[in-house]
Each structure stands twice: as C-alpha cells, then as structure tokens.
Design a protein around this motif. Structure first.
Motif, PDB file in Angstrom:
ATOM      1  N   TYR A  91      52.778  38.411  43.372  1.00 26.59           N
ATOM      2  CA  TYR A  91      52.151  38.254  44.690  1.00 26.59           C
ATOM      3  C   TYR A  91      53.203  38.545  45.742  1.00 26.59           C
ATOM      4  O   TYR A  91      54.082  37.739  46.017  1.00 26.59           O
ATOM      5  CB  TYR A  91      51.583  36.848  44.871  1.00 26.59           C
ATOM      6  CG  TYR A  91      50.491  36.804  45.921  1.00 26.59           C
ATOM      7  CD1 TYR A  91      49.161  36.677  45.557  1.00 26.59           C
ATOM      8  CD2 TYR A  91      50.801  36.923  47.284  1.00 26.59           C
ATOM      9  CE1 TYR A  91      48.144  36.665  46.507  1.00 26.59           C
ATOM     10  CE2 TYR A  91      49.801  36.916  48.238  1.00 26.59           C
ATOM     11  CZ  TYR A  91      48.475  36.781  47.846  1.00 26.59           C
ATOM     12  OH  TYR A  91      47.472  36.779  48.786  1.00 26.59           O
ATOM     13  N   GLY A  92      53.096  39.735  46.334  1.00 28.24           N
ATOM     14  CA  GLY A  92      54.056  40.185  47.337  1.00 28.24           C
ATOM     15  C   GLY A  92      54.652  41.523  46.945  1.00 28.24           C
ATOM     16  O   GLY A  92      55.357  41.619  45.939  1.00 28.24           O
ATOM     17  N   ALA A  93      54.343  42.557  47.730  1.00 28.11           N
ATOM     18  CA  ALA A  93      54.871  43.896  47.446  1.00 28.11           C
ATOM     19  C   ALA A  93      55.920  44.296  48.482  1.00 28.11           C
ATOM     20  O   ALA A  93      56.119  45.467  48.769  1.00 28.11           O
ATOM     21  CB  ALA A  93      53.732  44.918  47.432  1.00 28.11           C
TER      22      ALA A  93
ATOM     23  N   ASP B 213      48.633  43.094  52.784  1.00 29.77           N
ATOM     24  CA  ASP B 213      48.746  44.247  53.675  1.00 29.77           C
ATOM     25  C   ASP B 213      47.813  45.364  53.199  1.00 29.77           C
ATOM     26  O   ASP B 213      48.042  45.985  52.156  1.00 29.77           O
ATOM     27  CB  ASP B 213      50.202  44.726  53.703  1.00 29.77           C
ATOM     28  CG  ASP B 213      50.429  45.821  54.742  1.00 29.77           C
ATOM     29  OD1 ASP B 213      49.444  46.408  55.221  1.00 29.77           O
ATOM     30  OD2 ASP B 213      51.601  46.091  55.048  1.00 29.77           O
ATOM     31  N   LYS B 214      46.757  45.613  53.983  1.00 30.68           N
ATOM     32  CA  LYS B 214      45.762  46.615  53.571  1.00 30.68           C
ATOM     33  C   LYS B 214      46.348  48.012  53.466  1.00 30.68           C
ATOM     34  O   LYS B 214      45.851  48.845  52.699  1.00 30.68           O
ATOM     35  CB  LYS B 214      44.592  46.604  54.548  1.00 30.68           C
ATOM     36  CG  LYS B 214      43.761  45.317  54.479  1.00 30.68           C
ATOM     37  CD  LYS B 214      42.570  45.370  55.420  1.00 30.68           C
ATOM     38  CE  LYS B 214      41.747  44.085  55.312  1.00 30.68           C
ATOM     39  NZ  LYS B 214      40.582  44.109  56.229  1.00 30.68           N
ATOM     40  N   SER B 215      47.410  48.288  54.220  1.00 32.09           N
ATOM     41  CA  SER B 215      48.021  49.621  54.169  1.00 32.09           C
ATOM     42  C   SER B 215      48.724  49.879  52.845  1.00 32.09           C
ATOM     43  O   SER B 215      48.989  51.028  52.486  1.00 32.09           O
ATOM     44  CB  SER B 215      49.011  49.785  55.327  1.00 32.09           C
ATOM     45  OG  SER B 215      50.134  48.938  55.156  1.00 32.09           O
ATOM     46  N   LYS B 216      49.032  48.831  52.099  1.00 31.45           N
ATOM     47  CA  LYS B 216      49.690  48.986  50.794  1.00 31.45           C
ATOM     48  C   LYS B 216      48.692  48.988  49.645  1.00 31.45           C
ATOM     49  O   LYS B 216      48.985  49.520  48.566  1.00 31.45           O
ATOM     50  CB  LYS B 216      50.705  47.852  50.572  1.00 31.45           C
ATOM     51  CG  LYS B 216      51.882  47.856  51.536  1.00 31.45           C
ATOM     52  CD  LYS B 216      52.812  46.683  51.237  1.00 31.45           C
ATOM     53  CE  LYS B 216      53.994  46.642  52.204  1.00 31.45           C
ATOM     54  NZ  LYS B 216      54.861  45.482  51.951  1.00 31.45           N
ATOM     55  N   GLN B 217      47.531  48.372  49.862  1.00 38.84           N
ATOM     56  CA  GLN B 217      46.561  48.197  48.785  1.00 38.84           C
ATOM     57  C   GLN B 217      46.042  49.542  48.280  1.00 38.84           C
ATOM     58  O   GLN B 217      45.753  50.442  49.073  1.00 38.84           O
ATOM     59  CB  GLN B 217      45.407  47.324  49.267  1.00 38.84           C
ATOM     60  CG  GLN B 217      45.822  45.895  49.572  1.00 38.84           C
ATOM     61  CD  GLN B 217      44.755  45.090  50.310  1.00 38.84           C
ATOM     62  OE1 GLN B 217      43.625  45.571  50.497  1.00 38.84           O
ATOM     63  NE2 GLN B 217      45.110  43.893  50.739  1.00 38.84           N
ATOM     64  N   GLY B 218      45.964  49.685  46.968  1.00 37.45           N
ATOM     65  CA  GLY B 218      45.481  50.909  46.345  1.00 37.45           C
ATOM     66  C   GLY B 218      46.566  51.928  46.093  1.00 37.45           C
ATOM     67  O   GLY B 218      46.343  52.922  45.387  1.00 37.45           O
ATOM     68  N   LYS B 219      47.735  51.712  46.648  1.00 35.16           N
ATOM     69  CA  LYS B 219      48.845  52.638  46.438  1.00 35.16           C
ATOM     70  C   LYS B 219      49.699  52.186  45.266  1.00 35.16           C
ATOM     71  O   LYS B 219      49.580  51.066  44.772  1.00 35.16           O
ATOM     72  CB  LYS B 219      49.703  52.721  47.707  1.00 35.16           C
ATOM     73  CG  LYS B 219      48.942  53.289  48.902  1.00 35.16           C
ATOM     74  CD  LYS B 219      49.835  53.344  50.133  1.00 35.16           C
ATOM     75  CE  LYS B 219      49.058  53.907  51.326  1.00 35.16           C
ATOM     76  NZ  LYS B 219      49.885  53.916  52.555  1.00 35.16           N
ATOM     77  N   LYS B 220      50.585  53.079  44.824  1.00 36.51           N
ATOM     78  CA  LYS B 220      51.525  52.747  43.766  1.00 36.51           C
ATOM     79  C   LYS B 220      52.927  52.675  44.357  1.00 36.51           C
ATOM     80  O   LYS B 220      53.316  53.511  45.164  1.00 36.51           O
ATOM     81  CB  LYS B 220      51.499  53.775  42.642  1.00 36.51           C
ATOM     82  CG  LYS B 220      50.260  53.694  41.761  1.00 36.51           C
ATOM     83  CD  LYS B 220      50.387  54.615  40.558  1.00 36.51           C
ATOM     84  CE  LYS B 220      49.180  54.477  39.628  1.00 36.51           C
ATOM     85  NZ  LYS B 220      49.315  55.343  38.427  1.00 36.51           N
ATOM     86  N   ILE B 221      53.660  51.659  43.963  1.00 37.87           N
ATOM     87  CA  ILE B 221      55.063  51.519  44.357  1.00 37.87           C
ATOM     88  C   ILE B 221      55.888  51.484  43.082  1.00 37.87           C
ATOM     89  O   ILE B 221      55.706  50.592  42.239  1.00 37.87           O
ATOM     90  CB  ILE B 221      55.289  50.244  45.183  1.00 37.87           C
ATOM     91  CG1 ILE B 221      54.429  50.276  46.455  1.00 37.87           C
ATOM     92  CG2 ILE B 221      56.760  50.071  45.542  1.00 37.87           C
ATOM     93  CD1 ILE B 221      54.531  49.046  47.320  1.00 37.87           C
ATOM     94  N   ASN B 222      56.747  52.489  42.937  1.00 39.85           N
ATOM     95  CA  ASN B 222      57.531  52.618  41.694  1.00 39.85           C
ATOM     96  C   ASN B 222      56.614  52.651  40.471  1.00 39.85           C
ATOM     97  O   ASN B 222      56.931  52.070  39.425  1.00 39.85           O
ATOM     98  CB  ASN B 222      58.544  51.483  41.548  1.00 39.85           C
ATOM     99  CG  ASN B 222      59.619  51.527  42.617  1.00 39.85           C
ATOM    100  OD1 ASN B 222      59.819  52.555  43.263  1.00 39.85           O
ATOM    101  ND2 ASN B 222      60.326  50.435  42.806  1.00 39.85           N
ATOM    102  N   GLY B 223      55.452  53.292  40.649  1.00 44.35           N
ATOM    103  CA  GLY B 223      54.528  53.458  39.536  1.00 44.35           C
ATOM    104  C   GLY B 223      53.644  52.256  39.257  1.00 44.35           C
ATOM    105  O   GLY B 223      52.868  52.266  38.304  1.00 44.35           O
ATOM    106  N   ILE B 224      53.739  51.242  40.089  1.00 35.88           N
ATOM    107  CA  ILE B 224      52.957  50.017  39.880  1.00 35.88           C
ATOM    108  C   ILE B 224      51.939  49.874  41.005  1.00 35.88           C
ATOM    109  O   ILE B 224      52.278  49.965  42.181  1.00 35.88           O
ATOM    110  CB  ILE B 224      53.873  48.774  39.827  1.00 35.88           C
ATOM    111  CG1 ILE B 224      54.855  48.905  38.652  1.00 35.88           C
ATOM    112  CG2 ILE B 224      53.056  47.499  39.689  1.00 35.88           C
ATOM    113  CD1 ILE B 224      55.888  47.808  38.586  1.00 35.88           C
ATOM    114  N   VAL B 225      50.678  49.640  40.645  1.00 36.32           N
ATOM    115  CA  VAL B 225      49.585  49.579  41.616  1.00 36.32           C
ATOM    116  C   VAL B 225      49.673  48.295  42.441  1.00 36.32           C
ATOM    117  O   VAL B 225      49.988  47.218  41.929  1.00 36.32           O
ATOM    118  CB  VAL B 225      48.219  49.641  40.902  1.00 36.32           C
ATOM    119  CG1 VAL B 225      47.073  49.524  41.910  1.00 36.32           C
ATOM    120  CG2 VAL B 225      48.094  50.926  40.106  1.00 36.32           C
ATOM    121  N   VAL B 226      49.353  48.436  43.742  1.00 39.65           N
ATOM    122  CA  VAL B 226      49.247  47.279  44.633  1.00 39.65           C
ATOM    123  C   VAL B 226      47.768  46.958  44.814  1.00 39.65           C
ATOM    124  O   VAL B 226      46.991  47.813  45.265  1.00 39.65           O
ATOM    125  CB  VAL B 226      49.890  47.563  46.004  1.00 39.65           C
ATOM    126  CG1 VAL B 226      49.758  46.334  46.910  1.00 39.65           C
ATOM    127  CG2 VAL B 226      51.348  47.959  45.841  1.00 39.65           C
TER     128      VAL B 226
END
Length: 494
Positions: free
Chosen positions: A19-21, A49-62
């Motif tokens: 919990y927390g990206a 943060d809706k701007s992060k949701q659905g994206k991948k960070i370092n290959g991991i989905v938010v």
C-alpha cells in the motif's frame, strides 16, 4: 503483544500487495525482492493517486484501493498487505486494516525511518499491525506549556505507581522538569520492575520508590511529612469487578478508605493539586467495584467543598485502557496463544477503549486544566463490541474465528454491564479547550453528610456482613443497581 517478525522459510512464495507506490513503497519493494530468504513476491502496489492507477512501475501494476476485494484477493492468491506509505490518516489506515483483516490477509507495517537499523530497512523489521492500529486512535494534542509550567520544580506523588496507569504517568513525567517523583505502591514485585525500567531506560535519579499501603495512615503520613508533595496523582485502587463482587469489604477499605486517607493528608500537608483516577464503571454502577469508585469520587468532591484549604481536587473519568493488567485484551491474547477458546461473557457486551499513553496524557492535561472541584470525562470514541474485538484479535494473529480458534460465550460475570456510561442520568457535559476532554456538570452533594456516612462505614466495616456493606453503599449511591451479581436489586427511582 502482536509484534512478530515477517519471516518465511518454506519454498512457497508469499504474495503481497504494497500500500503506497511512492518513494517508501519503492524502498520496501526493493528490500522485499532483494532477499529471497523470506519468500515474498510483490504482486502489486495499491495507491490512492489516480494518476498512478493502472500503470506499471518497474514492471509492477499499481491498483486502486478497490483491489481490496474478495474477488481480487482470491483470483491473485494474495497473502499479505504491507503498508509502505508515510502520509495516511489514522482513520483511513484503521479502515484499510479492518478491510484487509476481514479478507483474511496478514497485515504488516513498515517502521518509521528513524527506527531503521543504521538507516537501512531490514525485512525482519516489518511487523504485524496490532490492536491499537486496528482501533485507530488519533494522537493526543497536549498543551505542553501548561503541563510544563504545572510540573516544573515540583515534587509529584503517584499512588498505585506500579499499576498500568500509575507507571505510565511516571514514564511520561520523565519528559518534564519535576523536582522529585515519589512512587507509592504496595505491590513489591511490580514496583521493583518499574524501578529497574526507570533506571535502565531513563537514567533518572529523581524517582523515589516507596513500598506503602495507602490504607496505612501512619505510613502515608510519614511519606507526606518527609517529601511534602506539591501534586498527587491518586491511581491506587482495586479494579477487578468480579473479584470485588466477592469481597466488598476490601473494595471499601482500599478504594474508599485509601482515598479518604490520601485526600485528608493532601489537605493537611498543603498539596497544591490532587488528581484522582476514576472509571466509567462508577457511572450508574452495577458492581461493588464501580460503586466503590463512585464513593471515591464523592469523597474527593466532599473534601473539595470543605473550607480552610487551598488544595485543588480534580477527578478524571475514563473507560478501559488497552493492555492494562488483567484486562480483556491480554487475556484474549493468552487464550489465542494457547489455541483457544477465547471466552467472551456475552455477544452484546460493548466497552470503551483507549491506549494507556493517551489516557495518561489526558490525565496530565486535565490535571492542569482544572481549578478544583471538576470531574473531567475523556472522549473514548465509539464503544467496541467485545465479540468483534475477539474476532479481530484472532484474525490479527493469523487465524480464522470459530474455525482455528473457537469463541465461547460464558455469560455475564457478577456485577458486569452490557455497556458502560461516562456520565450519570443526572449529569451533562460541556466542552473544554481540549477536544477530547469534557467537563461533567455534576449534582451538588451534601459533602459533610457524605463524609460522615462514609467514615461510619469505614469504622464499622468489619462488623458488617457483605449484604450490609452493599446496602450502605446503596444508601449512599441511589443509582447503584445490579441484577446479575451476588447482591441483586433494581435501581430505585431517584
């Protein structure tokens, strides 16, 4: 109580959500994935943060917080949720914990940065959330300057100093510039452990440890005469409802008699401020213990009314504190540890709870807020259903209620209520400058008559039967009633 290292030595991977990206989430993810010994696999981030949701960070989905659903958890075989976020309100965190626990997840928390080992986060530092996290109590905001001014260069006495409340007040006093702190208790072993703790943790030489019984007037007068306290925190009392129901004489001797002696000595030796620790069980009491504490309040109110002294007498009234000696929470913890059953008296019992530190902080705040004669009632939040508390503690321990650990209902104990109250039917409260402290507008009492009757009760105490003692208590407290104790009588109209 529930602090456990997050370790895993078998081959299977434990699938976790973070919990927390943000920055802390990346740190926790890196630590988890860099140490295969613990068998964690990060299955995703959750972030508001809706701007992060659905994206991948370092290959991991938010994911959004809606991922905390039965469907998602079962589909992705999630085992744990790890908090990796700094800025999360206590209410929101508590809500997330409840949701995760109800989904059967293990919930872990990341310690604050200043608690990392040599500035580095280590996996064993992740801890299971505990009951305090689940209850979600906001931090207390104190008027530090008011308290500091009140305690500066003063000699403080704490009775019942080895108990849950007394010992925590002692710990909190280490932050202030008191002249001396006199710790009085008849329980030798807990007093010995408190002495060692204060020496080891605080290196504080201002404390004087004095084994003494508050009902021994000669001994207490010796202490008052030698140390001349400016401020007295009176926490000494017998508190266990079922035990006092069987022993009403001792409830009167210790609780009422001890309060009578310490209040009188406070007047005689010019104490500036006397703060009594009371309980919600004193309100419309249904037990011997609660009635005895109501009589203690009456003693303090009556002595406060007397002329010829400058002592300010203040009463603080609050409910159960988490983790206090012999309270339901450590009992449940031991029962869970031994495999159950967890025993609850009734499925509809409710209680107020607050942490020991926050209760003691409010005692200090109220003590220096009052000018004498006040009863201060603490905001305890919402009452907690004890059956739900038992289920939550079982889940926090990684078990399933009534599957792994059985809950057994054993019936109300003598003198026990289904729910507690903080003010009587005839009391109202008004706000103070502190949002968590309210002042009770109490009924006027005939202090002279009350003290006369209480002194007679104390003098004749051991010539009376249990029923005679209780009837005299009833005469002094018309709202005292019980229908399930040893002394069954209904409340009479007042």
């Amino acid at each position: 109580m529930f602090f456990l290292f997050a370790t895993r030595t078998n081959i299977s991977k434990k699938r976790v959500l973070l919990y927390g990206a943000g920055e802390l989430g990346f740190v926790v993810k890196r630590v988890i994935m860099s140490d295969p010994r613990y068998g964690f696999h990060v299955s995703g981030f959750i972030d508001d943060d809706k701007s992060k949701q659905g994206k991948k960070i370092n290959g991991i989905v938010v994911y959004s917080p809606s991922a905390l659903s039965t469907e998602f958890i079962e589909k992705n075989r999630i085992d744990s949720l790890v908090f990796a976020i700094k800025s999360l309100s206590i209410d929101k965190k508590s809500s997330i914990i409840r949701k995760a626990v109800n989904l059967g997840l293990e919930v872990l928390d990341t310690p604050e940065v200043d608690k990392w080992v040599s500035g580095q986060l280590r996996l064993p530092q992740l801890r299971r959330v505990d009951l305090e996290d689940l209850l979600g109590r906001d931090p207390i905001k104190l008027n530090i300057n008011l308290i500091k001014e009140g305690l500066s260069d003063k000699t403080i006495m704490i009775t019942g100093a080895a108990g849950s409340i007394g010992s925590e007040i002692a710990r909190q006093l280490t932050s202030f510039h008191c002249e001396r702190v006199i710790l009085v208790d008849q329980a030798e072993t807990p007093l010995f452990f408190l002495q060692n703790e204060l020496k080891e943790k605080f290196l504080d030489i201002r404390f004087r440890i004095l084994p003494a019984d508050v009902t021994n007037k000669a001994r207490m007068e010796q202490i008052f005469k030698e140390y001349r306290p400016h401020i007295v925190f009176h926490a000494a009392a017998y508190k266990h409802v079922s035990l006092m129901e069987e022993n009403p004489h001792e409830a009167i001797r210790v609780n009422v008699g001890g309060t009578r002696i310490v209040t009188d000595l406070s007047v005689s030796y010019g104490v500036e401020k006397f703060v009594m620790i009371s309980t919600d069980k004193s309100v419309n009491p249904s037990s011997v213990m609660g009635a005895s504490k109501r009589l203690c309040e009456n003693v303090v109110q009556s002595v406060a009314q007397e002329g010829g002294h400058n002592t300010q007498f203040i009463i603080t009234r609050f409910g159960n504190v988490i983790g206090s000696n012999g309270s339901v929470i450590p009992i449940f913890a031991r029962q869970i540890e031994s495999g159950g059953p967890v025993t609850v008296t009734h499925p509809e019992v409710y209680r107020y709870f607050m942490t020991i530190p926050e209760a003691c902080q409010l005692v200090l705040e109220a003590g220096f807020m009052g000018q004498g004669g006040e009863i201060y009632v603490f905001d305890m939040g919402q009452q907690v259903k004890i059956a739900d508390l038992a289920k939550a503690m079982i889940k926090l321990s990684g078990f399933i209620p009534d599957k792994d650990i059985r809950i057994e209902y054993i019936g109300l104990r003598p003198g026990e209520k289904l729910y507690e109250e903080l003010v009587t039917d005839h009391e109202k409260t008004i706000p103070t400058h502190h949002e968590k402290i309210r002042k009770a507008l109490v009924e006027e009492i005939d202090g002279e008559l009350v003290l006369e009757k209480i002194d007679t009760l104390l003098t004749d105490l051991y010539s009376l039967s249990n029923m005679e003692v209780v009837n005299l208590m009833k005469d002094l407290i018309p709202e005292y009633h019980t229908t399930n104790g040893n002394f069954k009588f209904n409340q009479k109209a007042v």
